[in-house]
Each structure stands twice: as structure tokens, then as C-alpha cells.
Design a protein around this motif. Structure first.
Motif, mmCIF file in Angstrom:
data_model
loop_
_atom_site.group_PDB
_atom_site.id
_atom_site.type_symbol
_atom_site.label_atom_id
_atom_site.label_comp_id
_atom_site.label_asym_id
_atom_site.label_seq_id
_atom_site.Cartn_x
_atom_site.Cartn_y
_atom_site.Cartn_z
ATOM 1 N N GLU A 104 9.308 38.759 20.398
ATOM 2 C CA GLU A 104 8.898 37.633 21.590
ATOM 3 C C GLU A 104 8.876 38.460 22.868
ATOM 4 N N ASP A 105 9.925 39.234 23.125
ATOM 5 C CA ASP A 105 10.371 39.819 24.442
ATOM 6 C C ASP A 105 9.079 40.838 24.615
ATOM 7 N N MET A 106 8.791 41.531 23.594
ATOM 8 C CA MET A 106 7.718 42.653 23.722
ATOM 9 C C MET A 106 6.549 41.950 23.886
ATOM 10 N N LEU A 107 6.230 40.738 23.537
ATOM 11 C CA LEU A 107 4.995 39.963 23.550
ATOM 12 C C LEU A 107 4.877 39.434 25.102
ATOM 13 N N ALA A 108 6.006 39.139 25.556
ATOM 14 C CA ALA A 108 6.080 38.622 27.112
ATOM 15 C C ALA A 108 5.796 40.021 28.191
ATOM 16 N N HIS A 109 6.256 40.891 27.727
ATOM 17 C CA HIS A 109 5.774 42.187 28.453
ATOM 18 C C HIS A 109 4.292 42.589 28.330
ATOM 19 N N ILE A 110 3.870 42.353 27.088
ATOM 20 C CA ILE A 110 2.519 42.802 26.867
ATOM 21 C C ILE A 110 1.348 41.645 27.448
ATOM 22 N N TYR A 111 1.904 40.336 27.529
ATOM 23 C CA TYR A 111 1.088 39.349 28.448
ATOM 24 C C TYR A 111 1.016 39.810 29.890
ATOM 25 N N ARG A 112 2.162 40.318 30.259
ATOM 26 C CA ARG A 112 2.398 40.736 31.823
ATOM 27 C C ARG A 112 1.373 41.716 32.146
ATOM 28 N N VAL A 113 1.416 42.873 30.981
ATOM 29 C CA VAL A 113 0.507 44.068 31.176
ATOM 30 C C VAL A 113 -0.957 43.553 31.362
ATOM 31 N N LEU A 114 -1.337 42.590 30.415
ATOM 32 C CA LEU A 114 -2.721 41.984 30.267
ATOM 33 C C LEU A 114 -2.949 41.360 31.575
ATOM 34 N N SER A 115 -2.424 40.478 31.934
ATOM 35 C CA SER A 115 -2.439 39.674 33.078
ATOM 36 C C SER A 115 -2.861 40.653 34.472
#
Length: 445
Positions: A205-216
Motif C-alpha cells: 500500500e505504501d508503494m502504491l501511494a508513491h506510485i500515485y504521487r509519481v503519476l499525479s
């Protein structure tokens, strides 16, 4: 037993390459290149771009320097209906960048899922090596865009426009895949050290939070709600307020996506016709619609496409866009480049042989918007809406000869109502055969 090339053999080969025909071919090819030297004008003359069924679909879109053809093709088939429903001009488009954002997000999670499922396999196993070679890419399949739309809906391009990275994605993909491989190291190590499921879930879940920020940061924040304002072809201003991407799809597209199915033609011995197939580790949305193909003979596949075109609906389809394609003339026709004649060789293979020996696979998705039928209702040539902008082909449209379609087209998407009850029952009720991740029918357009 090894067999090196001897000096005598080289001398013999050189002598054979001095014939008058070879000399003429060498002069033409070294000056003009292989395609120009082998160009067959007769093929162009035989494929005049006029069609007995010709849908009015407007201007073509441009995927630019990205591998989003599968998205463009799917969204183009939908925008055709929206354009007609709302009487919009031909410039209207759905946002390909919006579905791109969510595809990247979901593909990251799908990658993590596959990493964990193979965490006990050695790194040099074929499956793990395949997974790590390309953690994610731009390409996709029809069922993958359906999975995205069912979860996230669609929006007009005016609401979520193109970004630098969506129009030219190589830089982003290099950065993104490095990040995903970094995360794979951590996830595999957690499994190796027997971490609890709770620890693994928290880390993921922490990884996905980082992924979302990168995409945003890269593509922009996708809309949650929006207003849709437009002028129709009569210059009347209209606005729909407080829409969500899901309600926009329901109101202006309204398709029952479960009714649209992937039909393939894979004439190899390991894939009997009238049967369904999945591909291992192929997809994007965990828990969403999975890729599923129904394999049929090529003439059957063509007949489904013709029936849908006759009903006034364009057709998503996938091809190998490499061989025998002339971008300047907008022509996909077998023999347009007579390279065997130029080099005085024989390189012909059957469609099955090309698939089995790695010479061909699906590389591009487009839209069928027309077909030219003879007096017996059989196809002569097809009209194709591409997504390479208006400078490629004839204002962005290509003509595809029917023999080229037989050899290099692999997939169409049509409504179940055109299949007949027997094939619908096979698609709905039989357990698909699972293909290896590297099977050519797992190729991404």
C-alpha cells in the motif's frame, strides 16, 4: 557438427553476386533503400480508397510518441457514437491521457501481484525473467481498456488534456520501470524472510501511494467531478454539470461492455478453433475483467466485422503493423514491397509459421470504419482509421487489402449478437486454455 564459412565458399558467393540482375538491384537499393527499390505501384493502383460501406467517423487522432494505440482505437469507437449523439464536430475526443493515468496505476499493482505470486521462483526462471524484463509498458488489449472503463469511466479530452509524458512516454517508462523493479526487490525479500501478510500488505500500500504521487506529478491529477460544456454543429451551447467519469460514460456512451468480445485468428496447432484462451500474467486491473479470446478461422472473423460495419458500428481490431505497410500512401497490402523479387530469394511463410517462429505478432490496434464488398458480398479491401495523425496515409486513414488482412490481422472486437448462439455459449461457458505469458496471442497492441 560445426561448419565454418570457408574462403572458397566466399569466393563462390561473390561470383554469384555479380550477375547483371543483381548488379541492377544493388544500384537501385544502395541509392534508394529496400522499400523504394522494391515498391510495387501495381498494388497501389489495385487498392483505390473507395468503399461500398464507409462510416463517417471524422478526423483521426494522434497517439504521438506513445504506445497507446489500443486506448485510442477503443476510445475512437466510442467517440464516434458520442459525436453522432450530441452532433459534435469532428475534433471531439475522449481523454486518452485519463485512461493512461489509471492504466499505469493499475499496472503497477498488477505487477506487484505477479511479483508476489512468483516470489518463490528463482530470479532466472523464465517467468520471473519475463516479468522483470518489462514490468509495465504502454501497450494493452481490448479487455484491459474495458477493465479500466468499468472501474474509472471516461472523460472528454477537454477535461483532462494531454501532458508531455502522455504524448511522449519513453522517458517516463524508463523511470517508472526502474521504480517498479526496485519495489520488486523489496517484495521478494519480504517473502524470502517470511514476513507476515500484514507487513506485505502495508508495504504494498505504501508503494502504491508513491506510485500515485509519481503519476499525479507526471500526468496531472485526474478529475473526480467535472462540467461538460460544448457547442454542437448548429453552434448551440450546452452544458452538463456535476458529472463523474462513470456517469459521463453511462450517459453519453452507454455501452454494455460485457457484450463486446475479443475474436482472434491464431491458426497454430496448439490453439484449436472455436475455443477460448487466457494469457498468464496478462492484464492490468487486479480483480477486473481479464483478457479472454475466442479463436475462429479468418473468414469467420472477417464476417463478424462486416456484420458490425453493416450495422453502422466501427470495429476495434489488432494487426501486425510491420510487414507490407506503406505509410506514405496509407496502404496495407501484401506485395506492396516485392523484396523477394528484388533479392531473388523466397521468404514466404504461412501465418501459422510466422506466429510459431517469432516472425509476427500483434503490434498495433486501429479501427475498421469501412469495407468494399464485391457482387457476392465478399470483402475486397477495408478502410482503417489509424491514430498516427493526419499526415500518415490519406488524412490519417489507411486502405487494407483483404489478402493483407488474412495474413496480418489477428483480432477484432464485436458484439455477441453477431456471433451466433453456439459461439456465444462457447465464449460464456467454457473454461479458457491458459497460454504462457510469452505466447504471441499475449502481445500488447
Amino acid at each position: 557438427m560445426s561448419s565454418e564459412i570457408t574462403q572458397q565458399q566466399r569466393a563462390n558467393f561473390k561470383k554469384l553476386a555479380q550477375s547483371p540482375l543483381t548488379t541492377i538491384a544493388r544500384r537501385a537499393t544502395t541509392k534508394n533503400g529496400i522499400h523504394n527499390a522494391s515498391f510495387n505501384q501495381d498494388i497501389v493502383n489495385a487498392n483505390v480508397p473507395t468503399f461500398s460501406i464507409d462510416l463517417n467517423t471524422g478526423k483521426v487522432a494522434n497517439q504521438k510518441q506513445s504506445g497507446r494505440c489500443w486506448m485510442f482505437a477503443a476510445l475512437n469507437t466510442m467517440r464516434h457514437d458520442i459525436k453522432d449523439l450530441l452532433h459534435l464536430d469532428s475534433d471531439f475526443q475522449l481523454s486518452q491521457s485519463y485512461t493512461f493515468f489509471w492504466d499505469k496505476f493499475e499496472k503497477a499493482n498488477y505487477f506487484y501481484e505477479n511479483v508476489l505470486n512468483t516470489a518463490n521462483d528463482p530470479l532466472d526462471s523464465r517467468k520471473v525473467s519475463f516479468l522483470m524484463a518489462t514490468p509495465q509498458q504502454d501497450g494493452g488489449q481490448w479487455d484491459m481498456i474495458v477493465a479500466l472503463i468499468e472501474k474509472y469511466g471516461v472523460v472528454p479530452q477537454s477535461v483532462y488534456p494531454e501532458s508531455s509524458a502522455s504524448s511522449a512516454s519513453r522517458e517516463f517508462n524508463t523511470t517508472f520501470n526502474t521504480l517498479l523493479r526496485h519495489d520488486a526487490v523489496i517484495l521478494r525479500e519480504l517473502v524470502t524472510h517470511q514476513a507476515t501478510q500484514s507487513d506485505i500488505d502495508h508495504t504494498r500500500e505504501d508503494m502504491l501511494a508513491h506510485i500515485y504521487r509519481v503519476l499525479s506529478i507526471t500526468f496531472g491529477e485526474p478529475p473526480v467531478t467535472f462540467d461538460f460544456a460544448y457547442r454542437d454543429t448548429e453552434k448551440q451551447f450546452k452544458v452538463e454539470r456535476g458529472l463523474t467519469p462513470q456517469t459521463y460514460f453511462e450517459k453519453f456512451v452507454g455501452w454494455d461492455l460485457s457484450e463486446y468480445v475479443s475474436i482472434i485468428n491464431a491458426p497454430t496447432s496448439d490453439k484449436p478453433y472455436n475455443a477460448t484462451y487466457n494469457v498468464d500474467m496478462l492484464g492490468n486491473v487486479v480483480g477486473g475483467r481479464q483478457v479472454k479470446h475466442l479463436n475462429v478461422p479468418i473468414e469467420t472473423m472477417k464476417s463478424f466485422a462486416i456484420t458490425q460495419l453493416k450495422a453502422g458500428k466501427s470495429v476495434w481490431f489488432g494487426v501486425d503493423m510491420g510487414p507490407q505497410v506503406d505509410r506514405t500512401n496509407g496502404l496495407m497490402a501484401d506485395g506492396i514491397f516485392a523484396t523477394d523479387d528484388l533479392f531473388q530469394v523466397h521468404s514466404d511463410m504461412t501465418k501459422a509459421q510466422r506466429l510459431a517462429y517469432g516472425d509476427s505478432l500483434m503490434t498495433h490496434a486501429m479501427v475498421l470504419t469501412g469495407v468494399d464488398l464485391d457482387e457476392n458480398d465478399q470483402p475486397i479491401k477495408w478502410q482503417v482509421e489509424n491514430s498516427w495523425g493526419e499526415k500518415a496515409g490519406k488524412n490519417g486513414y489507411f486502405t487494407m487489402s483483404d489478402d493483407w488482412m488474412s495474413e496480418y490481422a489477428y483480432q477484432v472486437v464485436v458484439k455477441k449478437e453477431y456471433l451466433g448462439s453456439e459461439l456465444v455459449a462457447i465464449y460464456d461457458n467454457t473454461t479458457p486454455t491458459l497460454l504462457a505469458p510469452w505466447d504471441p496471442m499475449g502481445a500488447l497492441a
